[in-house]
Design a protein around this motif. Structure first.
Motif, PDB file in Angstrom:
ATOM      1  N   PRO A   1      -7.197  -4.697  -1.601  1.00  0.00           N
ATOM      2  CA  PRO A   1      -7.368  -4.744  -3.057  1.00  0.00           C
ATOM      3  C   PRO A   1      -7.722  -3.400  -3.671  1.00  0.00           C
ATOM      4  CG  PRO A   1      -9.300  -5.663  -1.971  1.00  0.00           C
ATOM      5  CD  PRO A   1      -8.292  -5.410  -0.896  1.00  0.00           C
ATOM      6  N   ILE A   2      -7.947  -2.374  -2.851  1.00  0.00           N
ATOM      7  CA  ILE A   2      -8.281  -1.040  -3.350  1.00  0.00           C
ATOM      8  C   ILE A   2      -7.220  -0.045  -2.880  1.00  0.00           C
ATOM      9  CG2 ILE A   2     -10.750  -1.528  -3.450  1.00  0.00           C
ATOM     10  CD1 ILE A   2     -11.064  -0.016  -0.807  1.00  0.00           C
ATOM     11  N   VAL A   3      -7.264   1.148  -3.432  1.00  0.00           N
ATOM     12  CA  VAL A   3      -6.284   2.177  -3.100  1.00  0.00           C
ATOM     13  C   VAL A   3      -6.440   2.598  -1.640  1.00  0.00           C
ATOM     14  CG1 VAL A   3      -5.498   4.515  -3.628  1.00  0.00           C
ATOM     15  CG2 VAL A   3      -6.205   2.998  -5.487  1.00  0.00           C
ATOM     16  N   PHE A   4      -5.324   2.718  -0.939  1.00  0.00           N
ATOM     17  CA  PHE A   4      -5.305   3.157   0.452  1.00  0.00           C
ATOM     18  C   PHE A   4      -5.723   4.618   0.537  1.00  0.00           C
ATOM     19  CE2 PHE A   4      -2.356   4.747   3.978  1.00  0.00           C
ATOM     20  CZ  PHE A   4      -3.243   4.414   5.003  1.00  0.00           C
ATOM     21  N   GLY A   5      -6.668   4.899   1.446  1.00  0.00           N
ATOM     22  CA  GLY A   5      -7.169   6.264   1.580  1.00  0.00           C
ATOM     23  C   GLY A   5      -6.089   7.265   1.935  1.00  0.00           C
ATOM     24  N   GLY A   6      -5.130   6.871   2.778  1.00  0.00           N
ATOM     25  CA  GLY A   6      -4.057   7.785   3.154  1.00  0.00           C
ATOM     26  C   GLY A   6      -3.226   8.237   1.970  1.00  0.00           C
ATOM     27  N   GLN A   7      -3.071   7.347   0.988  1.00  0.00           N
ATOM     28  CA  GLN A   7      -2.337   7.711  -0.220  1.00  0.00           C
ATOM     29  C   GLN A   7      -3.072   8.810  -0.986  1.00  0.00           C
ATOM     30  OE1 GLN A   7      -1.546   4.595  -3.353  1.00  0.00           O
ATOM     31  NE2 GLN A   7      -2.474   6.200  -4.630  1.00  0.00           N
ATOM     32  N   VAL A   8      -4.386   8.654  -1.164  1.00  0.00           N
ATOM     33  CA  VAL A   8      -5.169   9.652  -1.896  1.00  0.00           C
ATOM     34  C   VAL A   8      -5.152  10.985  -1.148  1.00  0.00           C
ATOM     35  CG1 VAL A   8      -7.403  10.156  -2.937  1.00  0.00           C
ATOM     36  CG2 VAL A   8      -6.619   7.798  -2.791  1.00  0.00           C
ATOM     37  N   LEU A   9      -5.285  10.935   0.168  1.00  0.00           N
ATOM     38  CA  LEU A   9      -5.227  12.147   0.973  1.00  0.00           C
ATOM     39  C   LEU A   9      -3.910  12.885   0.765  1.00  0.00           C
ATOM     40  CD1 LEU A   9      -6.629  10.648   4.291  1.00  0.00           C
ATOM     41  CD2 LEU A   9      -7.721  12.502   3.010  1.00  0.00           C
ATOM     42  N   ALA A  10      -2.801  12.154   0.883  1.00  0.00           N
ATOM     43  CA  ALA A  10      -1.481  12.779   0.787  1.00  0.00           C
ATOM     44  C   ALA A  10      -1.218  13.310  -0.616  1.00  0.00           C
ATOM     45  CB  ALA A  10      -0.410  11.774   1.190  1.00  0.00           C
ATOM     46  N   GLN A  11      -1.587  12.544  -1.638  1.00  0.00           N
ATOM     47  CA  GLN A  11      -1.370  13.015  -3.009  1.00  0.00           C
ATOM     48  C   GLN A  11      -2.229  14.233  -3.326  1.00  0.00           C
ATOM     49  OE1 GLN A  11      -2.064   9.440  -5.319  1.00  0.00           O
ATOM     50  NE2 GLN A  11       0.118   8.923  -5.357  1.00  0.00           N
ATOM     51  N   ALA A  12      -3.462  14.258  -2.824  1.00  0.00           N
ATOM     52  CA  ALA A  12      -4.326  15.413  -3.056  1.00  0.00           C
ATOM     53  C   ALA A  12      -3.759  16.665  -2.389  1.00  0.00           C
ATOM     54  CB  ALA A  12      -5.736  15.131  -2.543  1.00  0.00           C
ATOM     55  N   ILE A  13      -3.238  16.505  -1.167  1.00  0.00           N
ATOM     56  CA  ILE A  13      -2.600  17.628  -0.479  1.00  0.00           C
ATOM     57  C   ILE A  13      -1.372  18.091  -1.266  1.00  0.00           C
ATOM     58  CG2 ILE A  13      -1.288  18.267   1.588  1.00  0.00           C
ATOM     59  CD1 ILE A  13      -4.288  18.312   2.018  1.00  0.00           C
ATOM     60  N   HIS A  14      -0.602  17.129  -1.796  1.00  0.00           N
ATOM     61  CA  HIS A  14       0.567  17.474  -2.602  1.00  0.00           C
ATOM     62  C   HIS A  14       0.145  18.307  -3.813  1.00  0.00           C
ATOM     63  CE1 HIS A  14       4.700  16.720  -4.152  1.00  0.00           C
ATOM     64  NE2 HIS A  14       4.100  16.818  -5.332  1.00  0.00           N
ATOM     65  N   ALA A  15      -0.910  17.881  -4.508  1.00  0.00           N
ATOM     66  CA  ALA A  15      -1.388  18.621  -5.673  1.00  0.00           C
ATOM     67  C   ALA A  15      -1.832  20.027  -5.283  1.00  0.00           C
ATOM     68  CB  ALA A  15      -2.533  17.853  -6.334  1.00  0.00           C
ATOM     69  N   ALA A  16      -2.600  20.141  -4.209  1.00  0.00           N
ATOM     70  CA  ALA A  16      -3.070  21.455  -3.767  1.00  0.00           C
ATOM     71  C   ALA A  16      -1.906  22.368  -3.402  1.00  0.00           C
ATOM     72  CB  ALA A  16      -4.015  21.298  -2.579  1.00  0.00           C
ATOM     73  N   THR A  17      -0.926  21.820  -2.689  1.00  0.00           N
ATOM     74  CA  THR A  17       0.205  22.618  -2.229  1.00  0.00           C
ATOM     75  C   THR A  17       1.051  23.107  -3.401  1.00  0.00           C
ATOM     76  OG1 THR A  17       0.229  21.378  -0.146  1.00  0.00           O
ATOM     77  CG2 THR A  17       2.214  22.613  -0.689  1.00  0.00           C
ATOM     78  N   ASN A  18       1.062  22.362  -4.501  1.00  0.00           N
ATOM     79  CA  ASN A  18       1.805  22.800  -5.683  1.00  0.00           C
ATOM     80  C   ASN A  18       1.276  24.110  -6.253  1.00  0.00           C
ATOM     81  OD1 ASN A  18       3.627  20.697  -5.701  1.00  0.00           O
ATOM     82  ND2 ASN A  18       2.566  19.510  -7.273  1.00  0.00           N
ATOM     83  N   THR A  19       0.043  24.476  -5.905  1.00  0.00           N
ATOM     84  CA  THR A  19      -0.550  25.708  -6.425  1.00  0.00           C
ATOM     85  C   THR A  19      -0.429  26.869  -5.433  1.00  0.00           C
ATOM     86  OG1 THR A  19      -2.807  25.328  -5.583  1.00  0.00           O
ATOM     87  CG2 THR A  19      -2.221  24.283  -7.681  1.00  0.00           C
TER      88      THR A  19
END
Length: 288
Positions: A31-49
């Protein structure tokens, strides 16, 4: 999600500014957001910079609050440092006025040097000789606990094949080890290294705390244990491809104070060590 294309779509973030992005969520049965999703999206955001061709080599993160599946997640990236060899980024994830997650990631310019690695476990069963989660559901679904059956019924872009299938009705303690083969569904060719690392990060949050639960399997299971990822770290060693099965080999050195600690190594089928993972999770017995 049913294929790698769905997972790649999940990684795509809406750009708000050069250092701020919004991400959407997909459930994996929780019922909550999967931790792996947050990890991967955060890495995606960081890598964009990152604009100097440096390669992600490590990340360290903390899960602060459960994510709401219905709300977008906003990722704010801080450019901490761009040095002579390394670049560091810090990512903070928010939902409305709540900080739910923080991550630090380090990127390194490509260099050559000495090399060694530990070996993959010998004599493990190969994927062709094992049942996948899909196979287990089809063959034994009527005999599985309701919550476990519901979890297996969720469509995923990854197929998992554990080397040992544990019968939840056996009620016996097990060694603190877990080895799982995994493979992406669909065509995963022609991906760049940064995207492959983000996908691997997503996958790394699956299965790892299972090794911490095994030594208590005579009395503890997912249905009577409150679990949540507390922190997650990962080190990325070598380039790789998703064109074959890969092995996630996990172990739990310790469980105490309602916290389970586990670590894992991820290998290609040929035995190349591509990443290591460490995670501590809340594993609190539910008292009824």
């Amino acid at each position: 999600m049913t294929s790698v294309n769905d997972l790649l779509d999940l990684l795509i973030l809406d750009k708000i500014s050069d250092t701020e992005y919004n991400g959407k969520s997909k459930t994996i049965g929780s019922p909550i957001v999967f931790g792996g999703q947050v990890l991967a999206q955060a890495i995606h955001a960081a890598t964009n910079t990152i604009h100097n061709n440096r390669i992600l080599h490590s990340m360290h993160s903390y899960f602060l609050e459960a994510g709401n599946l219905e709300l977008p997640i906003t990722y704010n990236v801080s450019i901490v440092r761009d040095g002579g060899s390394f670049s560091v980024r810090r990512v903070t994830a928010h939902q409305k006025d709540r900080t739910i997650f923080i991550l630090s990631a380090s990127y390194h310019k490509k260099e050559s040097g000495h090399e060694h690695q530990m070996d993959m476990k010998p004599d493990l069963k190969q994927p062709e000789d094992l049942l996948s989660w899909t196979d287990i559901l089809q063959q034994y679904g009527d005999f599985l606990p309701r919550s476990l059956k519901a979890f297996f019924e969720i469509k995923r872009p990854i197929e998992f094949k554990p080397t040992v299938i544990v019968n939840p009705s056996d009620k016996k303690d097990l060694p603190p080890f877990c080895d799982v083969w995994f493979k992406l569904k669909g065509d995963a060719s022609n991906l760049d290294l940064a995207t492959k690392q983000q996908i691997l990060t997503y996958i790394s949050d699956y299965n790892i705390l299972t090794s911490a639960l095994y030594p208590h399997a005579s009395k503890a299971h997912w249905g009577n244990t409150q679990t949540a990822s507390l922190d997650h770290s990962m080190w990325y060693f070598r380039d790789f491809d998703f064109d074959d099965w890969m092995l996630y080999s996990m172990e739990s050195p310790s469980m105490s104070n309602a916290r389970g600690f586990a670590r894992g190594n991820i290998f290609t089928r040929e035995g190349k060590l591509i990443a290591s993972v460490a995670q501590e999770g809340l594993m609190r017995p539910i008292i009824k």
